[in-house]
Write an enzyme that holds these catalytic residues in place. Sequence first.
Site, PDB file in Angstrom:
ATOM      1  N   ASN A   1      64.623  -0.921  22.798  1.00 38.11           N
ATOM      2  CA  ASN A   1      63.309  -1.524  23.019  1.00 38.11           C
ATOM      3  C   ASN A   1      63.470  -2.995  23.353  1.00 38.11           C
ATOM      4  O   ASN A   1      64.593  -3.515  23.353  1.00 38.11           O
ATOM      5  CB  ASN A   1      62.392  -1.277  21.821  1.00 38.11           C
ATOM      6  CG  ASN A   1      62.941  -1.896  20.561  1.00 38.11           C
ATOM      7  OD1 ASN A   1      63.080  -3.107  20.460  1.00 38.11           O
ATOM      8  ND2 ASN A   1      63.291  -1.040  19.595  1.00 38.11           N
ATOM      9  N   ARG A   2      62.385  -3.650  23.640  1.00 42.17           N
ATOM     10  CA  ARG A   2      62.468  -5.010  24.179  1.00 42.17           C
ATOM     11  C   ARG A   2      62.590  -6.097  23.118  1.00 42.17           C
ATOM     12  O   ARG A   2      62.557  -7.273  23.424  1.00 42.17           O
ATOM     13  CB  ARG A   2      61.227  -5.304  25.016  1.00 42.17           C
ATOM     14  CG  ARG A   2      61.120  -4.479  26.253  1.00 42.17           C
ATOM     15  CD  ARG A   2      59.919  -4.916  27.073  1.00 42.17           C
ATOM     16  NE  ARG A   2      59.649  -3.979  28.146  1.00 42.17           N
ATOM     17  CZ  ARG A   2      60.327  -3.943  29.287  1.00 42.17           C
ATOM     18  NH1 ARG A   2      61.300  -4.804  29.503  1.00 42.17           N
ATOM     19  NH2 ARG A   2      60.031  -3.049  30.206  1.00 42.17           N
TER      20      ARG A   2
END
Length: 444
Positions: free
Chosen positions: A233-234
């Site tokens: 994920n970011r």
Amino acid sequence: MSGRLDGRLVGLGITGSIAAYKAAELIRLLRAEGAEVQVLLTPSAARFVAPLTLAALSGHPVDGDILDLLPDGRIGHVVIADSADVLVVAPATAHWLGAMANGLAADPVTAACLATAAPVVVAPAMDGEMYAHPATRANVARLREGFGYTIVEPELGPLASGQVGLGRLAELSRIVDAVVAAAGDGPVRAPDPAARPPRLAVEPRDADLVGRRIVVTAGGTAEPIDPVRFIGNRSTGRMGVAIAEAALDRGAAVTLIAANVSVALPEAAEIVRVESTGQLRAALLDRLVGPDGAAAFDVLVMAAAVADFRPVAPTDVKLVRGGPMTLELEPTPDILAEVARIAHGLDATGARTRDPLQPRPVLIGFAAETGSFDRAADKLRRKGVDLLVANDVGEPGSGFGTDTNRVTVYAADSEPEAWPLVSKREVADRLLDRLARRLADRAG
Ligand code: CTP
């Protein structure tokens, strides 16, 4: 500021009584009145209370050895004697009163009192018989009448010996009042910082987390698909790292469980590296309960972006390109909810099956939302946490990879609070302000 000791320098001499631990709280109270506090310790006091704690609380290295020079070569007790507005000795032992009455300057506290022109306040603490002894009475009388010192008389109460007597260190508020009265309302004696004893190179912003053990998780988890690929994920870990740094600066002992992060990690933290949700869960559960069965940390801040799904069967060999492919995912365990259940002594069905952890750790979750925070209050309850920090990761300047954040803080016992867009460090400090209050309430 509007404290009664704004701008003043108070030299706090601590001598070797069991009441020495109360001096830590006295530092807080004096600082809350606006004073800068420099601690002087006798060698026996250092056996009752750690110089490190006193340094962190006061923001000054402690003067604990009469022969030690300051880093710049000046003589510590002389600099303190020459720059302090008031010297206060609390607690003062029978031995110290005797040394002082006779001018025997074998420790930094006596030496500073001999060398100073500032008023001196003395708060004795000892066994009742010792305080009543004619030798002690004569020494106290000498300090009061001969030297003009203010004596904050001890109080009647239970003593360390198990007896009840006149010898208990006076209420700290009485000692603070005596310091305020001694300082008077004349000008500050040595306003120039160069004339004062040196501060710690990095002073805790506010040492309100000294002695607290805080676990912070940060960064995004990576769930393996094969040896090469993962579902990630970011998250960059910025928010969690900012919290870890802020907690360290306030004196906490910090364990940072770092998943995938793209920012530098604070050196003063204990760092545990993990990749997947499974590893993060194991690292946390390993650290939840101490060998004595008590909670091994006071606070968990779950700032990591934990995957909600992971591949059911990651392969050991790299998947090769072929036709279309379907990846089967399974939900990950909700780590925060599991920790909360253990902390509350509940099983997976919510039934009470064991004792809650003592002391009950404070649990703080994060929630990355897009659009609205409608689900946040429910998430707080569902996860069983004390605070939930919700942020809109879709909003510019908030969420992944930015240095700023706009959050709304949900609490189990109060209304949600929407904070403005501020730096992540400022979010961290505000969060720790709330946390410190909660921990103080828990202790109370
Ligand atoms: N969290 C966790 N374990 C998971 C997922 C999330 O411990 N498997 C933690 C996060 O670190 C965060 C909090 O739970 O502190 C909320 O995470 P979030 O992803 O917003 O909540 P979810 O439980 O995933 O709820 P939903 O998917 O319904 O948004």
